[in-house]
Scaffold this motif. Structure first.
Motif, PDB file in Angstrom:
ATOM      1  N   PHE A  21      32.106   0.864  -0.308  1.00 20.06           N
ATOM      2  CA  PHE A  21      31.292   0.578   0.930  1.00 20.06           C
ATOM      3  C   PHE A  21      31.236  -1.064   1.333  1.00 20.06           C
ATOM      4  N   PRO A  22      32.184  -1.582   1.398  1.00 23.48           N
ATOM      5  CA  PRO A  22      32.156  -2.996   1.727  1.00 23.48           C
ATOM      6  C   PRO A  22      31.616  -3.317   2.971  1.00 23.48           C
ATOM      7  N   GLU A  23      31.325  -2.495   3.786  1.00 20.63           N
ATOM      8  CA  GLU A  23      30.585  -2.952   5.219  1.00 20.63           C
ATOM      9  C   GLU A  23      29.325  -3.384   4.848  1.00 20.63           C
ATOM     10  N   GLN A  24      28.599  -3.176   3.773  1.00 18.10           N
ATOM     11  CA  GLN A  24      27.440  -3.481   3.323  1.00 18.10           C
ATOM     12  C   GLN A  24      27.298  -4.972   3.342  1.00 18.10           C
ATOM     13  N   LYS A  25      28.378  -5.538   3.089  1.00 14.30           N
ATOM     14  CA  LYS A  25      28.637  -7.178   2.732  1.00 14.30           C
ATOM     15  C   LYS A  25      28.077  -8.051   4.165  1.00 14.30           C
ATOM     16  N   GLU A  26      28.263  -7.281   5.320  1.00 13.01           N
ATOM     17  CA  GLU A  26      27.870  -7.732   6.580  1.00 13.01           C
ATOM     18  C   GLU A  26      26.731  -7.100   7.139  1.00 13.01           C
ATOM     19  N   MET A  27      25.622  -6.173   6.508  1.00  7.91           N
ATOM     20  CA  MET A  27      24.729  -5.835   6.946  1.00  7.91           C
ATOM     21  C   MET A  27      23.459  -6.496   6.613  1.00  7.91           C
ATOM     22  N   SER A  63      21.407  -4.934   1.051  1.00  9.83           N
ATOM     23  CA  SER A  63      21.354  -5.594   2.221  1.00  9.83           C
ATOM     24  C   SER A  63      20.723  -4.884   3.581  1.00  9.83           C
ATOM     25  N   TYR A  64      20.932  -3.482   3.196  1.00  7.87           N
ATOM     26  CA  TYR A  64      20.441  -2.600   4.560  1.00  7.87           C
ATOM     27  C   TYR A  64      19.204  -1.912   4.079  1.00  7.87           C
ATOM     28  N   THR A  65      18.710  -1.099   5.221  1.00  6.05           N
ATOM     29  CA  THR A  65      17.580  -0.207   4.849  1.00  6.05           C
ATOM     30  C   THR A  65      17.997   1.330   4.591  1.00  6.05           C
ATOM     31  N   LEU A  66      17.575   1.746   3.523  1.00  6.66           N
ATOM     32  CA  LEU A  66      18.031   3.259   3.411  1.00  6.66           C
ATOM     33  C   LEU A  66      17.181   4.411   3.820  1.00  6.66           C
TER      34      LEU A  66
END
Length: 252
Positions: A21-27, A63-66
């Protein structure tokens, strides 16, 4: 950003690492990942085992909200013990400031989208029945079922009657949809409507009061997409209904 995924059953390492889930690096915390039930992060007996605390704290540090809705494999005795708060227009259980259970029958306004949530489902892996620990024959019944490899559950240890919605929760969902003129962008549930479930496998999955309730929602609500888990597959059932399991889909 809003990403959505299917059942996790407490197995988080593979699904949520940066390789898969590499997208989390930008979240940021203003971005969201939503699990379609069977979160499994609130399961053990007692309040937050060492294992559970580790993962809840781990998600709080992401980095995100779950976000997650409940499935049928949750410890409802414990899940319902977390504080209830209003968040983005609907009720949540706050496990951590950025780890939130989206309660049944709520409509949340996130990133300009209206999302109707309704967790819960029937457990299908209980052909051996539900055992009660105070039954004088509990140990004998448990051994017999284990020897025959017949799946069973134990009340308040591995099964909870709250897996299916009650009338109050269903009415709250109807009231909230009515307040929004039965118009939302997304519907997120654990199981699906009776008619959709029949398309999946009419011989295996039986209708119940929740699938019938979701049939009503399906027939009366104007929505763009409906995401659900529970059935452990990744399939586009129609142009509007998506069964999701291991995929991670961006919806906003």
């Amino acid at each position: 950003m809003i990403y959505i995924t299917g059942d996790t059953h407490g197995e988080f390492k593979h699904r949520f690492n940066t390789e898969n889930f590499p997208e989390q690096k930008e979240m940021s915390k203003d971005d969201y990942v939503l699990i379609c039930g069977d979160f499994g992060g609130v399961w053990d007996v007692g309040w937050e085992s060492k294992h559970e605390k580790y993962w809840l704290d781990w998600f709080e540090e992401r980095s995100y909200t779950l976000l997650f809705i409940d499935g049928n494999h949750e410890n409802f005795d414990r899940l319902n013990g977390y504080p209830v708060k209003m968040w983005h227009g609907g009720k949540v259980h706050e496990l951590r400031p950025h780890v939130l259970h989206l309660m049944r029958g709520q409509i949340f306004e996130i990133d300009g989208k209206k999302i109707f949530t309704f967790g819960g489902a029937s457990s299908h892996d209980i052909t051996g029945g539900i055992l009660e620990t105070d039954d004088p024959n509990f140990k004998e019944k448990k051994k017999r079922l284990e020897r025959s490899y017949e799946p069973f559950r134990i009340n308040h240890l591995s099964w909870w009657a709250q897996e299916l919605a009650n009338e109050e929760e269903m009415q709250e969902g109807r009231n909230n949809l009515c307040a929004h003129d039965y118009m939302v962008d997304y519907i997120v549930t654990h199981c699906c409507s009776t008619s959709t479930q029949t398309l999946l496998d009419g011989s295996l999955y039986k209708p119940d009061r929740e699938t019938d309730y979701l049939e009503f929602i399906k027939n009366y609500t104007n929505y763009k997409k409906w995401f659900f888990g529970h059935y452990h597959d990744n399939r586009n059932i129609s142009d509007k209904e998506i069964l999701i399991y291991e995929q991670m889909i961006r919806i906003s």
